[in-house]
Design a protein around this motif. Structure first.
Motif, PDB file in Angstrom:
ATOM      1  N   ALA A  60       0.707  -1.401  -0.143  1.00  0.00           N
ATOM      2  CA  ALA A  60       0.015   0.073  -0.105  1.00  0.00           C
ATOM      3  C   ALA A  60       0.876   1.296  -0.129  1.00  0.00           C
ATOM      4  O   ALA A  60       0.634   2.250  -0.779  1.00  0.00           O
ATOM      5  CB  ALA A  60      -0.970  -0.204   1.273  1.00  0.00           C
ATOM      6  N   VAL A  61       2.046   1.537   0.727  1.00  0.00           N
ATOM      7  CA  VAL A  61       2.709   2.600   1.034  1.00  0.00           C
ATOM      8  C   VAL A  61       3.712   2.766  -0.100  1.00  0.00           C
ATOM      9  O   VAL A  61       3.879   3.903  -0.735  1.00  0.00           O
ATOM     10  CB  VAL A  61       3.398   2.578   2.237  1.00  0.00           C
ATOM     11  N   ASN A  62       4.622   1.455  -0.677  1.00  0.00           N
ATOM     12  CA  ASN A  62       5.529   1.827  -1.564  1.00  0.00           C
ATOM     13  C   ASN A  62       5.022   2.568  -2.803  1.00  0.00           C
ATOM     14  O   ASN A  62       5.558   3.457  -3.428  1.00  0.00           O
ATOM     15  CB  ASN A  62       6.117   0.534  -1.872  1.00  0.00           C
ATOM     16  N   PRO A  63       4.160   1.756  -3.498  1.00  0.00           N
ATOM     17  CA  PRO A  63       3.334   2.457  -4.611  1.00  0.00           C
ATOM     18  C   PRO A  63       3.078   3.959  -4.632  1.00  0.00           C
ATOM     19  O   PRO A  63       3.365   4.756  -5.499  1.00  0.00           O
ATOM     20  CB  PRO A  63       2.081   1.616  -5.018  1.00  0.00           C
ATOM     21  N   ARG A  64       2.307   4.376  -3.417  1.00  0.00           N
ATOM     22  CA  ARG A  64       2.182   5.892  -3.136  1.00  0.00           C
ATOM     23  C   ARG A  64       3.383   6.625  -3.172  1.00  0.00           C
ATOM     24  O   ARG A  64       3.284   7.657  -3.772  1.00  0.00           O
ATOM     25  CB  ARG A  64       1.158   5.914  -1.837  1.00  0.00           C
ATOM     26  N   GLY A 124      12.940  -1.360  -1.006  1.00  0.00           N
ATOM     27  CA  GLY A 124      13.590  -0.567   0.216  1.00  0.00           C
ATOM     28  C   GLY A 124      12.684   0.732  -0.002  1.00  0.00           C
ATOM     29  O   GLY A 124      12.884   1.743  -0.487  1.00  0.00           O
ATOM     30  N   MET A 125      11.941   0.813   1.160  1.00  0.00           N
ATOM     31  CA  MET A 125      11.038   1.991   1.098  1.00  0.00           C
ATOM     32  C   MET A 125      11.835   3.244   1.580  1.00  0.00           C
ATOM     33  O   MET A 125      11.634   4.431   1.003  1.00  0.00           O
ATOM     34  CB  MET A 125       9.673   1.846   2.011  1.00  0.00           C
ATOM     35  N   GLY A 126      12.941   3.330   2.303  1.00  0.00           N
ATOM     36  CA  GLY A 126      13.675   4.452   2.477  1.00  0.00           C
ATOM     37  C   GLY A 126      14.074   4.727   1.296  1.00  0.00           C
ATOM     38  O   GLY A 126      14.333   6.229   1.114  1.00  0.00           O
ATOM     39  N   LEU A 127      14.813   4.257   0.511  1.00  0.00           N
ATOM     40  CA  LEU A 127      15.427   4.585  -0.449  1.00  0.00           C
ATOM     41  C   LEU A 127      14.259   5.256  -1.449  1.00  0.00           C
ATOM     42  O   LEU A 127      14.800   6.188  -2.271  1.00  0.00           O
ATOM     43  CB  LEU A 127      16.379   3.577  -1.201  1.00  0.00           C
ATOM     44  N   ASN A 128      13.360   4.594  -1.654  1.00  0.00           N
ATOM     45  CA  ASN A 128      12.322   5.071  -2.679  1.00  0.00           C
ATOM     46  C   ASN A 128      11.819   6.480  -2.185  1.00  0.00           C
ATOM     47  O   ASN A 128      11.596   7.297  -3.052  1.00  0.00           O
ATOM     48  CB  ASN A 128      10.988   4.026  -2.486  1.00  0.00           C
ATOM     49  N   ALA A 129      11.593   6.626  -0.837  1.00  0.00           N
ATOM     50  CA  ALA A 129      11.193   7.835  -0.201  1.00  0.00           C
ATOM     51  C   ALA A 129      12.341   8.964  -0.645  1.00  0.00           C
ATOM     52  O   ALA A 129      11.954   9.952  -1.026  1.00  0.00           O
ATOM     53  CB  ALA A 129      11.092   7.794   1.234  1.00  0.00           C
ATOM     54  N   TYR A 130      13.712   8.534  -0.418  1.00  0.00           N
ATOM     55  CA  TYR A 130      14.786   9.435  -0.886  1.00  0.00           C
ATOM     56  C   TYR A 130      14.797  10.151  -2.391  1.00  0.00           C
ATOM     57  O   TYR A 130      14.636  11.011  -2.745  1.00  0.00           O
ATOM     58  CB  TYR A 130      16.020   8.731  -0.264  1.00  0.00           C
ATOM     59  N   PHE A 131      14.489   8.778  -3.061  1.00  0.00           N
ATOM     60  CA  PHE A 131      14.429   9.112  -4.531  1.00  0.00           C
ATOM     61  C   PHE A 131      13.360   9.971  -4.843  1.00  0.00           C
ATOM     62  O   PHE A 131      13.384  11.001  -5.649  1.00  0.00           O
ATOM     63  CB  PHE A 131      14.044   7.606  -5.198  1.00  0.00           C
ATOM     64  N   THR A 132      11.988   9.816  -4.290  1.00  0.00           N
ATOM     65  CA  THR A 132      10.651  10.610  -4.572  1.00  0.00           C
ATOM     66  C   THR A 132      10.747  11.878  -4.175  1.00  0.00           C
ATOM     67  O   THR A 132      10.725  13.053  -4.725  1.00  0.00           O
ATOM     68  CB  THR A 132       9.532   9.817  -4.087  1.00  0.00           C
ATOM     69  N   TYR A 133      11.144  12.194  -2.909  1.00  0.00           N
ATOM     70  CA  TYR A 133      11.049  13.497  -2.105  1.00  0.00           C
ATOM     71  C   TYR A 133      12.435  14.083  -2.166  1.00  0.00           C
ATOM     72  O   TYR A 133      12.259  15.543  -2.211  1.00  0.00           O
ATOM     73  CB  TYR A 133      10.579  13.426  -0.726  1.00  0.00           C
TER      74      TYR A 133
END
Length: 159
Positions: A60-64, A124-133
């Motif tokens: 739920a969280v990673n795609p968002r 890896g959601m932390g890296l994905n958040a860094y990538f996105t934001y």
């Protein structure tokens, strides 16, 4: 009433013990070395259920998070809040759900079948958040374009 409960419990324990010994003696039990690791089918099933419930939030969280980058969606005349852009984000979110599930499946199967270890892997959601934001920015408003950033991630993955 207590005798009935004890009787039913004893029968259930016998059924579970029978399942455990059958699985431990099967090809699956030998492949995963259940006897050598002093475990059984029901213990592994409980562990798998707990792991699934723990990791399921990623679907739920990673795609968002990734959709917040804007992905390959290109803003039209209305900008990043136009209805067309929102529809593109909804479609890309669905694709990210599928990609996240497939990545998790491949990682878990690889660990289980090739490494013979009960370790679950996912994105890896932390890296994905860094990538996105931080890198691409919310809906592509950051310092690096999505295409350039995703290319860098691909090259990094190959290396």
């Amino acid at each position: 009433r207590l005798t009935y409960f004890v009787s039913k419990t004893s029968k259930m324990v016998a059924i579970i013990d029978n399942i455990n010994s059958t699985v431990n003696d099967s090809f699956v039990g030998r492949f995963f070395e259940m006897k050598e690791r002093n475990t059984n089918f029901t213990t592994e099933l409980r562990g798998a259920t707990a792991t699934f419930l723990t990791m399921s939030y990623i679907l739920a969280v990673n795609p968002r998070i990734l959709a917040d980058s804007g992905g390959p969606c290109v803003p039209g005349e209305g900008g990043i809040f136009a209805p067309e852009y929102e529809m593109c984000l909804q479609n890309i979110t669905k694709q990210y759900v599928t990609a996240t599930a497939l990545c998790s499946m491949v990682g878990c199967l690889t660990m289980g079948l090739l490494a013979n270890l009960p370790i679950a892997l996912s994105t890896g959601m932390g890296l994905n958040a860094y990538f996105t934001y931080s890198v691409v920015g919310f809906r592509g408003t950051g310092p690096v374009a999505y295409d350039a950033a995703i290319t860098a991630v691909l090259i990094e993955g190959i290396i």
